[in-house]
Design a protein around this motif. Structure first.
Motif, short mmCIF file in Angstrom:
data_model
loop_
_atom_site.label_atom_id
_atom_site.label_comp_id
_atom_site.label_asym_id
_atom_site.label_seq_id
_atom_site.Cartn_x
_atom_site.Cartn_y
_atom_site.Cartn_z
N ARG A 254 10.41 -22.83 7.54
CA ARG A 254 9.43 -22.92 7.91
C ARG A 254 8.18 -23.61 7.50
O ARG A 254 8.11 -24.18 6.37
CB ARG A 254 8.51 -21.61 8.11
N SER A 255 8.31 -23.99 8.82
CA SER A 255 7.14 -25.04 8.84
C SER A 255 6.11 -25.29 9.55
O SER A 255 6.09 -24.66 10.60
CB SER A 255 7.57 -26.78 9.21
N GLY A 256 5.04 -25.69 9.16
CA GLY A 256 3.49 -25.63 10.27
C GLY A 256 3.40 -26.12 11.64
O GLY A 256 2.60 -26.00 12.50
N SER A 257 4.60 -27.63 11.44
CA SER A 257 4.08 -28.62 12.24
C SER A 257 5.50 -28.14 13.47
O SER A 257 5.07 -28.50 14.49
CB SER A 257 3.93 -29.97 12.83
N VAL A 258 6.14 -27.78 13.46
CA VAL A 258 7.78 -27.29 13.75
C VAL A 258 7.74 -25.87 13.72
O VAL A 258 8.40 -26.19 12.70
CB VAL A 258 9.02 -28.22 14.09
N SER A 259 8.21 -25.08 15.07
CA SER A 259 8.47 -24.04 14.62
C SER A 259 9.84 -23.57 14.32
O SER A 259 9.97 -22.35 14.26
CB SER A 259 7.86 -22.73 15.86
N GLY A 260 11.05 -24.59 15.19
CA GLY A 260 11.97 -23.97 15.92
C GLY A 260 12.64 -25.50 16.66
O GLY A 260 11.94 -26.73 17.21
N GLN A 261 13.80 -24.51 16.72
CA GLN A 261 14.66 -25.72 17.55
C GLN A 261 15.31 -25.28 18.86
O GLN A 261 15.70 -23.92 18.76
CB GLN A 261 15.45 -27.04 16.98
N VAL A 262 15.45 -25.84 20.22
CA VAL A 262 16.05 -25.60 21.17
C VAL A 262 17.50 -26.27 21.60
O VAL A 262 17.07 -27.19 21.59
CB VAL A 262 14.96 -25.11 22.66
N ALA A 263 18.13 -25.80 22.48
CA ALA A 263 20.01 -26.54 22.47
C ALA A 263 20.09 -25.80 23.90
O ALA A 263 19.83 -24.55 24.17
CB ALA A 263 20.69 -26.20 21.41
N LEU A 264 20.47 -26.49 24.69
CA LEU A 264 20.68 -25.51 25.63
C LEU A 264 22.63 -25.82 25.92
O LEU A 264 23.05 -27.42 25.88
CB LEU A 264 20.74 -26.19 26.84
N HIS A 265 23.61 -25.06 26.13
CA HIS A 265 24.76 -24.94 26.38
C HIS A 265 25.23 -24.31 27.43
O HIS A 265 24.28 -23.61 28.03
CB HIS A 265 24.83 -23.85 25.04
N CYS A 266 26.34 -24.26 28.27
CA CYS A 266 26.84 -24.18 28.99
C CYS A 266 27.85 -22.81 29.06
O CYS A 266 28.63 -23.66 27.76
CB CYS A 266 27.64 -25.59 29.68
N GLY A 267 27.74 -22.54 29.79
CA GLY A 267 28.41 -21.00 29.46
C GLY A 267 29.21 -20.63 30.18
O GLY A 267 30.19 -22.34 30.75
N ALA A 268 30.69 -20.29 29.63
CA ALA A 268 32.43 -20.00 30.51
C ALA A 268 32.21 -20.23 32.05
O ALA A 268 32.42 -20.29 32.33
CB ALA A 268 32.68 -18.65 30.54
N ALA A 269 31.15 -19.40 33.12
CA ALA A 269 30.86 -19.40 34.57
C ALA A 269 30.54 -20.66 34.72
O ALA A 269 30.19 -20.92 36.41
CB ALA A 269 29.72 -18.14 34.56
#
Lengths: 458, 243
Positions: free
Chosen positions: B192-207
């Protein structure tokens, strides 16, 4: 002087006794768990309509249940309703702790001056730790002279916050009179789990109890479950426990003047029971989830962190009305506002249980620059009397402080003067300062820090 | 700029996965807000398994979205999933999700203007499995839900919790086959960090065969920080959102 008048807020219903609004969001009402440092971790206290799950995976200690005892004691002390869900609720309540001076532990003049009582409690704890004698002798470098002492935990409540969180004493048992009067007022509903489908049955009875109390008074209700899934509950599967926690949370949302605190017995905290990712699932199903990983049977951990009794892992924190849990901004122990999160540990002293920040000692044991071993080494060697002699300088100083946020100050690490180790091989010769621990036979230590400290000193 | 605004498109399925250290509530709130603010007639069906309406309302309040109003005007329908599932679970039926499916179908069938888009949000399909709903039923339900959303031209968002990062569980594997896009919310590897809460990635699904949105792999994941009013996204390594 302007004619601008501050608009008074619309009349809000008075808060139930023993609660206050959360600093993070005005819509949230929080109540104390009885342990000030745990309250700080949760962001001021446990919000009503939230559930707190305490996991205690160590089978040799009962710290989880201790947290529950604090929770129940605080509930009764604040005049709230405490519902105990246990096979033997009377035994649980009788074992609960209480404030000093009103029963077993005689302490005159404490009721008049709570700040001195907390200071004397702190003084006694310092005697336990024997850290104070070393503090005064150290010559602090001039630039640090003005700074306050380093604090590893939040100060216990001052007199102004007395009604919110009482100072409990582990040596004091809950007086019979308190339990009797609370029972006569109907403030201790008890629910005993039956062996056949206990989870659904208990949810049903909790729901009845809550709907009844909703109509009665404006009291907050605390639900204490000291041992969810213990053997009296029968054979529970992970799905049963998940269903129970989920339904309990839904129940709390429906009756938002209640909150719950649950402790899971050791055999149910393991992944061997719940499968992979069990602790994560439990974290998703409750609002606040904390693991008290006591060192218990692990001697190397006990030796490494000799001043603590276990580590604290935080899995989830309550955020009933906001995206961010208020703890992120307001917790001094977690320290998220300054930088990355602090490591936390807990220790159970003679009179209380506190949660502290955990700081590792200087790495390496004895390096070429140090001439004296760290005090950790001494603690292992010296044996009998010095079990509580501490890692340099970090003492939990509690003052009857009036500030709500503890200021973290830096203190120079104190180096104990003692017999140096005999150099093992090819180390530059070290000087031999005078030692006060002449009898302690210090073990030879090479520059690297061994992973498994030797248990047997031949 | 992340996140892409026209995701998901009607009749597409967006799968959002998250971890305990990096919950994706903020993404759901963001999508809901964007959808409701888009046009006066946009409808939304919110199926909630774990969280109650109160929290949705209070968080939405902070971004100036009045859910109470939307509820009254029938633009937003809130379905408490457990109310329809628990009786069936108590009877130990093999298909406890059937009632829920019928309710959702009723909601989507309601007459509405052809131009409006509908959004269906299923918050938390993972908790259903944890509570003992048979896996086969969950998968059938997910597939049926995708089918009716496609039929009624609604976009679907499914949220799934990952409890074993690195080892996809059965539900995740099936959902990955169904979705058109997969938004993966995960925490920093350093904790955990105060300045960055997390990360998001975007993937392509099978459809999807040709993704219309720019995909973001995990190694170049966009970081976010939660604030009182919502979230701020910034590229990793840059200080734009933090400083």
């Amino acid at each position: 002087m302007s004619a601008f008048k501050r608009r008074t807020t619309a009349k809000q219903p008075p808060l139930p006794p023993g609660t206050r609004t959360s600093p993070g969001s005005t819509a949230t009402v929080i109540t104390s768990t009885g342990i000030p440092s745990l309250d700080d971790i949760l962001g001021g206290g446990l919000p009503l309509s939230c559930s707190l799950l305490v996991l205690a995976p160590d089978a040799h200690s009962a710290y989880g249940e201790l947290v529950l005892k604090y929770f129940a004691a605080q509930g009764l002390a604040s005049g709230q309703r405490v519902c105990v869900v246990d096979a033997h609720p009377e035994t649980f309540l009788a074992e609960c702790i209480w404030t000093p001076g009103s029963g077993s532990a005689p302490a005159p003049a404490q009721s008049q001056d709570p700040s001195s009582s907390s200071q004397s409690a702190a003084a006694e704890d310092e005697d336990d730790e024997r850290a104070s004698e070393h503090d005064t002798k150290i010559k602090i470098a001039w630039r640090y002279e003005q700074m306050k002492q380093f604090q590893t935990t939040v100060p216990s409540s001052s007199q102004s916050a007395d009604d919110y969180c009482r100072t409990f004493d582990l040596t004091a048992r809950m007086p019979e009179a308190v339990i009797k009067s609370a029972r006569s007022e109907g403030r201790i509903p008890e629910i005993i789990p039956q062996a056949d489908s206990p989870c659904r049955n208990i949810i049903h009875r909790l729901s009845e109890m809550l709907s009844q109390s909703e109509s009665d008074q404006a009291l907050a209700t605390r639900i204490c479950i000291p041992a969810l899934g213990s053997y009296e509950w029968g054979d529970l599967s992970p799905q049963d426990i998940c269903y129970f926690l989920h339904s309990l949370r839904a129940l709390l949302r429906r009756y938002p003047r209640a909150c719950a605190s649950i402790c899971l017995p050791p055999h149910l905290c393991q992944e061997a029971f719940g499968g992979l990712g069990w602790v994560q699932k439990l974290g998703w199903l409750t609002d606040a989830s904390v693991t008290l990983a006591a060192f218990g049977s692990n001697p190397s951990l006990t030796a490494m962190f000799s001043s603590h009794h276990g580590l604290v892992h935080i899995h989830a924190l309550p955020a009933p009305h906001t995206l961010l849990p208020p703890s992120d901004k307001f917790s001094t122990l977690r320290g998220l506002t300054s930088s990355g999160e602090n490591n936390l540990a807990f220790k159970c002293m003679r009179k209380r249980l506190i949660f502290e920040t955990l700081h590792l000692d200087v790495e390496g044991g004895v390096s070429e620059r140090r001439t004296t071993p760290s005090t950790n080494v001494l603690a292992m060697e010296a044996g009998v009397g010095h079990d509580h002699s501490h890692t340099s300088g970090m003492s939990a100083v509690t003052t009857g402080g009036s500030t709500s946020l503890a200021a973290v100050q830096v203190q120079l690490e104190q180096v104990q003067i003692s017999t140096p180790p005999q150099p093992a091989s090819a180390e530059p010769d070290t000087t031999k300062p005078e030692s006060s621990f002449k009898k302690a036979k210090v073990k030879k230590k090479v520059a690297f820090h061994s992973e498994r400290p030797d248990l047997y000193d031949f | 700029m992340f996140p892409p605004t026209n995701l998901p498109v009607p009749s597409e399925v967006l799968l959002i996965t998250d971890e305990l250290l990096a919950p994706a509530d903020f993404l759901l709130h963001r999508q809901l807000a964007a959808h409701l603010k888009e046009s006066k007639d946009s409808r939304c069906v919110l199926i909630s398994v774990s969280e109650d309406l109160g929290r949705w309302k209070s968080v939405a309040q902070r971004s100036n979205l009045n859910l109470a109003q939307s509820l009254e005007s029938q633009l937003l329908t809130f379905i408490d999933a457990m109310a329809h599932i628990s009786p069936a679970l108590d009877e130990k039926s093999k298909t406890p999700l059937k009632d829920l499916y019928i309710i959702i179908l009723e909601c989507l069938k309601r007459p509405h203007l052809d131009e409006t888009k509908a959004l269906v949000v299923l918050d938390d399909i993972a908790a259903l499995e944890w509570m003992g709903v048979p896996l086969a039923d969950i998968l059938r339900f997910a597939r049926a839900l995708c089918a009716i959303c496609r039929k009624y031209n609604a976009s679907l968002i499914i949220r799934h919790h990952i409890t074993t990062p690195g080892e996809p569980d059965d539900i995740l594997r099936h959902l990955l086959q169904l979705c058109t896009y997969h938004m993966d919310v995960f925490s920093l590897s350093t904790g955990r960090s105060g300045s960055v809460s997390g990360q998001v990635a975007l993937h392509c699904g099978a459809a999807t065969s040709e993704p219309t949105h720019k995909l973001i792999p995990r190694s170049k994941a966009v970081q976010y920080r939660l604030t009182d009013t919502g979230s701020v996204f910034f590229d990793r390594g840059t200080g734009s959102g933090v400083l």
